[in-house]
Design an enzyme around this catalytic site. Structure first.
Site, short mmCIF file in Angstrom:
data_model
loop_
_atom_site.label_atom_id
_atom_site.label_comp_id
_atom_site.label_asym_id
_atom_site.label_seq_id
_atom_site.Cartn_x
_atom_site.Cartn_y
_atom_site.Cartn_z
N GLY A 82 0.82 -1.22 0.00
CA GLY A 82 0.00 0.00 0.00
C GLY A 82 0.85 1.26 0.00
N ARG A 146 1.21 -5.78 -5.04
CA ARG A 146 1.19 -6.68 -3.88
C ARG A 146 1.65 -8.10 -4.22
NH1 ARG A 146 -0.67 -4.52 0.69
NH2 ARG A 146 -2.13 -2.78 0.66
N ASP A 177 5.37 -7.91 5.57
CA ASP A 177 5.41 -9.04 4.64
C ASP A 177 6.47 -8.82 3.56
OD1 ASP A 177 3.52 -10.77 5.70
OD2 ASP A 177 1.88 -9.57 4.89
N LYS A 203 8.15 0.61 5.56
CA LYS A 203 7.02 1.42 5.08
C LYS A 203 5.70 0.87 5.56
CE LYS A 203 4.45 -0.08 2.53
NZ LYS A 203 3.54 -0.83 1.67
N THR A 204 4.76 1.62 5.91
CA THR A 204 3.33 1.34 6.03
C THR A 204 2.67 2.40 6.91
OG1 THR A 204 1.54 -0.16 6.66
CG2 THR A 204 3.55 -0.42 7.92
N ASP A 206 0.13 1.92 8.43
CA ASP A 206 -0.50 1.21 9.54
C ASP A 206 0.31 1.30 10.84
OD1 ASP A 206 -2.24 0.54 7.59
OD2 ASP A 206 -2.01 -1.63 7.76
N TYR A 244 -25.91 15.27 14.29
CA TYR A 244 -25.47 13.97 13.77
C TYR A 244 -24.45 13.29 14.68
CZ TYR A 244 -27.22 15.40 9.15
OH TYR A 244 -27.98 15.80 8.10
N MET A 251 -8.37 3.73 8.48
CA MET A 251 -7.55 2.66 7.91
C MET A 251 -6.51 2.10 8.88
SD MET A 251 -5.89 2.77 4.15
CE MET A 251 -6.99 2.05 2.96
N GLU A 312 -10.21 0.10 11.21
CA GLU A 312 -10.60 -0.68 10.02
C GLU A 312 -10.67 -2.19 10.29
OE1 GLU A 312 -8.99 -0.47 5.49
OE2 GLU A 312 -7.53 -1.11 6.96
N ARG A 431 -3.17 8.16 2.35
CA ARG A 431 -2.01 7.35 1.97
C ARG A 431 -1.09 8.02 0.96
NH1 ARG A 431 -3.45 1.21 0.77
NH2 ARG A 431 -3.90 2.17 -1.24
P1 FBP Z 1 0.57 -1.96 3.59
O1 FBP Z 1 0.55 -2.83 4.80
O2 FBP Z 1 0.99 -2.66 2.36
O3 FBP Z 1 1.38 -0.72 3.82
O4 FBP Z 1 -0.92 -1.46 3.30
C1 FBP Z 1 -1.74 -1.09 4.33
C2 FBP Z 1 -3.09 -0.60 3.88
O5 FBP Z 1 -3.07 0.78 3.62
C3 FBP Z 1 -4.12 -0.95 4.95
O6 FBP Z 1 -4.24 0.09 5.88
C4 FBP Z 1 -5.36 -1.24 4.14
O7 FBP Z 1 -6.18 -2.18 4.78
C5 FBP Z 1 -4.82 -1.81 2.88
O8 FBP Z 1 -3.55 -1.26 2.70
C6 FBP Z 1 -5.68 -1.52 1.68
O9 FBP Z 1 -5.14 -2.16 0.59
P2 FBP Z 1 -5.46 -1.80 -0.91
O10 FBP Z 1 -4.64 -0.62 -1.27
O11 FBP Z 1 -5.00 -3.01 -1.64
O12 FBP Z 1 -6.93 -1.51 -1.01
#
Ligand code: FBP
Length: 560
Positions: A82, A146, A177, A203-204, A206, A244, A251, A312, A431
């Site tokens: 991602g 991926r 991964d 990287k991520t 998350d 509301y 995410m 998420e 992102r």
């Molecule tokens: P990475 O772990 O590869 O950095 O991706 C994380 C992420 O952004 C998650 O937060 C999300 O669930 C997922 O990618 C979404 O994946 P996609 O871009 O394939 O919809």
């Protein structure tokens, strides 16, 4: 000429900061080695699987006054998984270091993620090309993907492509991964005398690729600040209109770090943390009761509005859902080529096929869900065979179930309010944002440092830049052996070596900060409005790091 926005023009001029230890130049570095390392767990198994790359020392760099000549090297780089803000700067830092080391060096970018190195799809970077992407968000410079780089055939093909381009090192920019795969590739190249080094970069968005050695993965800083800005804006709207409840899914594939950080930056009324739900074995019903209780109490105070943050990955942490989804993942794998399932003309037919195959308890859980969610649970799996949680509208599921619960309470005279809800999902919005100053500097340093690791002949290392709550000049640059972060985990029914994913620690300072305040935030509106990511102005505003990093580092520094 492509037209650029004023901010694009300004950000292209930004010169990212480097740690002082790297700043004298790539040819003026000395390397210090620590003691031999061990993997975090399962040492014997990891050692046996990584005979050539296991046990290497942690290394750090320092600047010297002498300067050496670097040999000519061609390097390839891959963006994997991602998007995360700052990826372009990793490549820019890598490129600048490589050209500084020897102007005859070449940097190749593999296109579309790991499949680029397998299929031989690449470009060669030039000054002009790189300059157009400095300090920008996104991975569009070479694209990402991926594909899992893990089989013998893929390694053979990658080797052939590297040999053709005379590449002697590959940098893989990815999450847990992808860096696990970087470790496997590094080991394979050594075992096969390929003469090709492999270096990873953390990287991520998350934030779950972190451990004793890696303080944070890049992208987390910018993404959380972007979500916090949006949440702050919604809080202002909710507080203005007062009509509301906003349910905001944030995410983060599995861990709740992003939701937790965004909550600390904005102080919403409700924040669910998946790891807590799992630890306390909270059922879906108990989550609905917990949230409904706060909604009822606020209504009693005349407040029919509020903000709820939902991570998420929540659905996979609710015990009965986890069991049902695991069962469903296996069934979906077996139904991939099943003509009855593939050719079913209505979604109801698919539901029936799945329900008949699920274990009775899991079938009951699946059957109790709204049609929308049942359908989303059948969507395509990711390359690991998992449900793609970004496609499951948990925020809508909660709204629907809470509406039913509040209707019940109303009929019993226990709820006098009015519940009107809006749902949101903040994920892709964050992102590819322009990287914050922190991510711009951190990423550039990671890329520059990755080349330093290559130049010292290392392989199977993760580029590491630490001491991140201090000014960039004081950051510590070096490398961590990838095997040091590994353990054995069950994947697709088999035990495999993987880098441990870091979940939110319920006894850690970051979760504790939420726990301490959440009752107050639930009833009394303590909303914070962080506003847009700041690039120019006082350092206290522009260079501040996340609450997560500050709280975690403060604890670590206090214990030194
Ligand atoms: P990475 O772990 O590869 O950095 O991706 C994380 C992420 O952004 C998650 O937060 C999300 O669930 C997922 O990618 C979404 O994946 P996609 O871009 O394939 O919809």
């Amino acid at each position: 000429m492509r037209k650029l926005s004023p901010l694009q023009i300004e950000r292209l001029k930004y010169q990212p900061k480097l740690p002082s230890s790297l700043a004298k130049g790539i040819n003026s570095l000395e390397l210090t080695e620590g003691a031999a390392t061990e993997s975090v767990r399962d040492q014997e198994q990891i050692k046996a699987l990584f005979k050539n790359t296991y046990g290497k020392p942690v290394v750090t760099f320092n600047s010297t006054d002498s300067s050496k000549v670097s040999e000519v090297r061609n390097v390839g780089v891959i963006l994997s998984g991602g998007q995360a803000p700052g990826g372009h700067n990793v490549i820019a830092g890598l490129y600048d270091a490589l050209k500084q080391a020897n102007s005859a060096n070449k940097l190749y970018g593999f296109l579309g993620g790991p499949s680029g190195i397998i299929d031989g799809k690449y470009i060669e970077f030039t000054d002009e090309f790189i300059d157009a992407y400095r300090n920008t968000g996104g991975f569009d410079i070479i694209g990402s993907g991926r594909t899992k780089l893990e089989t013998e055939e893929q390694f053979q093909k990658s080797l052939a492509v590297c040999k053709k381009l005379n590449i002697s090192a590959v940098v893989i920019i990815g999450g847990d991964d992808s860096n696990t795969n970087a470790a496997l590739l590094a080991e394979w190249f050594v075992k096969n005398d390929a003469g090709i080094q492999v270096i990873g970069c953390p990287k991520t968005i998350d934030g779950d690729l972190k451990n004793e050695q890696i303080e944070i993965s890049f992208g987390f800083d910018t993404a959380t600040k972007t979500y916090a800005e949006l949440i702050g804006n919604i809080q202002r709207d909710a507080n203005s209109a007062k009509k509301y409840w906003h349910f905001i899914k944030i995410m983060g594939r599995s861990a709740s770090h992003v939701a937790l950080e965004a909550a600390l930056q904005t102080q919403p009324n409700i924040t669910l943390i998946s790891e807590e739900v799992e630890e306390k074995k909270m059922s879906l019903e108990s989550i609905i009761n917990y949230m409904s209780d706060i909604i009822v109490k606020r209504a009693d105070m005349g407040k029919n509005f509020g903000i709820a943050i939902i991570p998420e990955g929540l659905i996979e942490f609710i015990p009965e859902m986890k069991s049902m989804i695991a069962n469903l993942n296996d069934i979906m794998a077996s139904l991939e080529n099943d003509p009855d399932f593939v050719n079913a003309t209505t979604i109801r037919e698919k539901f029936d096929i799945v329900e008949n195959r699920l274990d009775p308890e899991n079938a009951k859980v699946y059957n109790s869900l709204p049609v929308l969610i049942k359908g989303q649970l059948l969507a395509d799996r990711d390359p690991h065979g998992n449900v793609q949680v970004s496609k499951i509208e948990t925020e809508k599921l909660l709204i629907e179930m809470i509406t039913t619960r509040l209707d019940e309470l109303k009929s019993q005279g226990e709820y006098i309010g009015k519940f009107s809800a809006q749902s949101h999902f903040f994920g892709y919005e964050g992102r590819c944002a322009f990287p914050s100053n922190f991510d711009a500097d951190y990423c550039y340093s990671l890329g520059y440092n990755a080349f330093a690791l290559i130049n010292f002949g290392l392989t199977g290392y993760l580029s590491s830049v630490r001491n991140l709550t201090k000014p960039a000049s004081e950051w510590i640059a070096g490398g961590i052996p990838l095997t040091m972060m590994m353990n054995m985990e069950k994947r697709h029914g088999e035990f495999k070596p993987v880098i441990q994913k870091a979940l939110v620690k319920l006894d850690g300072p970051v979760f504790k900060a939420l726990e301490e305040h959440r009752e107050d935030w639930a009833m009394n509106d303590r909303y914070l409005f962080p506003g847009a990511v700041q690039y120019f102005g006082p350092s206290e505003v522009c260079d501040i790091t996340t609450c997560t990093l500050q709280l975690e580092r403060a604890k670590e520094l206090a214990s030194v």
